[in-house]
Design a protein around this motif. Structure first.
Motif, PDB file in Angstrom:
ATOM      1  N   SER A 136       0.846  -1.206   0.000  1.00 26.06           N
ATOM      2  CA  SER A 136       0.000   0.000   0.000  1.00 26.06           C
ATOM      3  C   SER A 136       0.874   1.247   0.000  1.00 26.06           C
ATOM      4  O   SER A 136       0.605   2.215  -0.716  1.00 26.06           O
ATOM      5  N   GLY A 137       1.915   1.212   0.839  1.00 27.22           N
ATOM      6  CA  GLY A 137       2.813   2.363   0.912  1.00 27.22           C
ATOM      7  C   GLY A 137       3.553   2.595  -0.387  1.00 27.22           C
ATOM      8  O   GLY A 137       3.624   3.718  -0.889  1.00 27.22           O
ATOM      9  N   HIS A 138       4.086   1.525  -0.951  1.00 26.42           N
ATOM     10  CA  HIS A 138       4.899   1.677  -2.168  1.00 26.42           C
ATOM     11  C   HIS A 138       4.053   2.095  -3.371  1.00 26.42           C
ATOM     12  O   HIS A 138       4.465   2.951  -4.152  1.00 26.42           O
ATOM     13  N   PHE A 139       2.886   1.494  -3.518  1.00 26.34           N
ATOM     14  CA  PHE A 139       2.101   1.756  -4.727  1.00 26.34           C
ATOM     15  C   PHE A 139       1.161   2.962  -4.594  1.00 26.34           C
ATOM     16  O   PHE A 139       0.797   3.567  -5.595  1.00 26.34           O
ATOM     17  N   PHE A 140       0.747   3.308  -3.362  1.00 27.43           N
ATOM     18  CA  PHE A 140      -0.261   4.356  -3.235  1.00 27.43           C
ATOM     19  C   PHE A 140       0.208   5.596  -2.477  1.00 27.43           C
ATOM     20  O   PHE A 140      -0.562   6.522  -2.283  1.00 27.43           O
ATOM     21  N   LEU A 141       1.475   5.577  -2.019  1.00 31.57           N
ATOM     22  CA  LEU A 141       2.039   6.789  -1.412  1.00 31.57           C
ATOM     23  C   LEU A 141       3.179   7.281  -2.299  1.00 31.57           C
ATOM     24  O   LEU A 141       3.562   6.611  -3.257  1.00 31.57           O
ATOM     25  N   GLU A 142       3.743   8.429  -1.922  1.00 34.88           N
ATOM     26  CA  GLU A 142       4.709   9.047  -2.827  1.00 34.88           C
ATOM     27  C   GLU A 142       6.169   8.763  -2.494  1.00 34.88           C
ATOM     28  O   GLU A 142       7.018   8.805  -3.355  1.00 34.88           O
ATOM     29  N   ASP A 143       6.480   8.509  -1.216  1.00 35.87           N
ATOM     30  CA  ASP A 143       7.882   8.335  -0.825  1.00 35.87           C
ATOM     31  C   ASP A 143       8.077   7.070  -0.011  1.00 35.87           C
ATOM     32  O   ASP A 143       8.514   7.121   1.136  1.00 35.87           O
ATOM     33  N   PHE A 144       7.699   5.950  -0.576  1.00 34.90           N
ATOM     34  CA  PHE A 144       7.864   4.675   0.134  1.00 34.90           C
ATOM     35  C   PHE A 144       8.585   3.719  -0.806  1.00 34.90           C
ATOM     36  O   PHE A 144       7.957   2.924  -1.501  1.00 34.90           O
ATOM     37  N   PRO A 145       9.933   3.788  -0.838  1.00 37.21           N
ATOM     38  CA  PRO A 145      10.674   2.955  -1.798  1.00 37.21           C
ATOM     39  C   PRO A 145      10.676   1.477  -1.406  1.00 37.21           C
ATOM     40  O   PRO A 145      10.516   1.131  -0.225  1.00 37.21           O
ATOM     41  N   LEU A 146      10.874   0.635  -2.399  1.00 39.35           N
ATOM     42  CA  LEU A 146      10.899  -0.812  -2.167  1.00 39.35           C
ATOM     43  C   LEU A 146      11.989  -1.210  -1.190  1.00 39.35           C
ATOM     44  O   LEU A 146      11.822  -2.135  -0.401  1.00 39.35           O
TER      45      LEU A 146
END
Lengths: 194, 281
Positions: B208-218
């Motif tokens: 959710s963080g990686h795909f739907f937020l702006e600064d959550f790298p893998l």
């Protein structure tokens, strides 16, 4: 003879004035493309039940067609990711799933197949508002704010409407309380008459 | 800022574990306690749980329940367990990403890769952390996962979502309650059932963080999911595992956690924006 000339001149002037004025005769359709650069869509929430806070969307597009004496159409698309409140961190927060969830639901859309002229400059659009994947029926009353010519002689017009939604109806439930559930949205649309 | 509204989370986990302890259950209670406590936390943060939510975030409590059900019912050889975990991972990917796919990925290959990545992450981490489940002490693995979820909460806040940060904090509090209970009753088994729920929810939050937020790298997601790995090493002193995990989580939070906004980045509004300005205490 003089009387006849005068009468003919007055008649000609009257006829010219009549046909030169944009007519709103029965059944006339007017198609308007929203000029996003000169339009504003702003929203207002109440902060801690004490003060109002305003934000706006920088990208808006759409079309409005009005039919005098009939039913017109309207379609408005707002880029949820273009929300702007004057703070980068707050805008990022507003784009997140806490509020507009802009990556998952990039657009906020209103569409209506039932736009009615209800008298004077007033119109009523019965349609559907879709936000965050939730669609709700909505009636928006709006008015035509004027008509005029642009710099290049293009025909321009404008519309203005205000309506209220409960954000929790669209799944935006975070921070209800500190930020009011009711959101007042005002759309001031500039349009190019096609 | 004290999140008082999340206090029921460890209470629910504790009640489930205590009740199960009286029934002499050992293997499944941690999974049920974690799923129930996370659902409680979700309801506390977002007011209610919808049966058929529109957004990916709305499905997180359902994913916890699904993982708990699969973990409790899993039977048979390792291959059967792995297949079931892959199925849970695939379902997690489909549920989370189905509405974001068309908006974000310009090719089918990218969409398939994203779905496969989430599915393999769930099945892979679940299987890896369950390998030496019997060998690790009761509180070590849930304790390390508590740190991971806590770090996830801070990275979510840095990425701009206070609600996701609170959900990760709720997961961390549930895991913390399980760790505390397991420190008290050493026979409590966290893996493989509890691990399944923890991994599924952590991967779901990370996705959710990686795909739907702006600064959550893998890489942040990967570091947080790998932080509990020292628990699998044969070591006599658990504090070494905790020390290693604290370093990894600490570095991740330092890199991608919340930071103070410079005054000139506030858009000239004259004050810094604080998503928690509504105050909980």
């Amino acid at each position: 003879m003089r009387k006849n000339i005068l009468f003919t001149a007055v008649l000609t002037l009257a006829a010219t004035a009549y046909f030169a004025t944009p007519s709103r005769s029965e059944g006339k359709t007017e198609n308007v493309t929203v000029d996003g650069v000169h339009s504003s869509v702003i929203f207002r929430v109440k902060y801690f039940d004490a003060s109002f806070f305003y934000g706006n969307f920088l990208k808006v597009s759409g079309t409005i067609s009005t039919v005098d004496g009939g039913s017109g159409k309207a379609s408005l698309t707002i880029d949820a990711g273009s929300v702007f409140t004057g703070s980068q961190d707050r805008d990022k927060h507003l784009r997140s799933p806490d509020f507009f969830d802009a990556k998952q639901f990039p657009n906020i859309e209103f569409s209506s197949d039932d736009v009615k002229h209800v008298g004077g400059d007033k119109y009523e659009a019965n349609g559907k508002l879709t936000m965050r994947g939730v669609t709700k029926e909505l009636t928006i009353t709006f008015e035509r704010t004027g008509t005029g010519k642009g710099r290049k002689g293009e025909a321009r017009t404008g519309f203005h409407g205000t309506f209220t939604v409960k954000r929790s109806d669209f799944g935006v439930k975070y921070m209800v309380g500190p930020l009011s559930d009711e959101v007042v949205i005002t759309a001031a649309l500039a349009g190019l008459v096609q | 800022m004290i999140p008082w509204h999340l206090t029921p989370v460890p209470l629910v986990a504790g009640v489930v574990l205590l009740a199960a302890w009286r029934w002499r259950a050992r293997s499944w209670p941690s999974a049920v306690a974690l799923a129930a406590s996370f659902a409680t936390g979700y309801a506390a943060v977002l007011e209610s749980i919808a049966w058929n939510p529109a957004s990916a975030q709305g499905w997180l409590p359902h994913l916890g329940v699904m993982a708990a059900g699969a973990a409790v019912l899993a039977r048979g050889p390792l291959a059967a367990h792995v297949l079931l975990r892959l199925a849970v991972g695939a379902a997690t990917a489909w549920i989370l990403l189905r509405k974001g796919a068309t908006a974000q990925w310009d090719s089918t290959v990218a969409a398939i890769a994203a779905h496969a990545g989430v599915a393999i992450a769930v099945a892979g981490f679940w299987t890896v952390y369950a390998i030496r489940s019997e060998a690790t002490r009761g509180y070590v693995l849930p304790g390390l996962f508590t740190l991971s979820a806590g770090g996830m909460s801070m990275v979510m806040l840095g990425a701009g979502s206070a609600s996701n940060a609170e959900l990760a904090a709720a997961l961390s509090m549930g895991l913390g309650a399980i760790a505390a209970f397991a420190a008290w009753k050493r026979e409590v088994v966290f893996a493989p059932a509890g691990v399944g729920v923890a991994v599924t929810l952590l991967v779901a939050l990370a996705a959710s963080g990686h795909f739907f937020l702006e600064d959550f790298p893998l890489v942040a997601a990967a570091l947080l999911l790998l932080a509990p790995l020292p628990a699998l090493l044969p070591m006599r002193r658990p504090w070494l595992a905790f020390g290693a995990a604290i370093v990894v989580v600490g570095l991740t939070v330092a890199m991608w956690g919340p930071r103070t906004t410079p005054a000139d980045a506030s858009g000239g509004c004259g004050s810094e924006y604080d998503p928690y300005a509504h105050g909980y205490d």
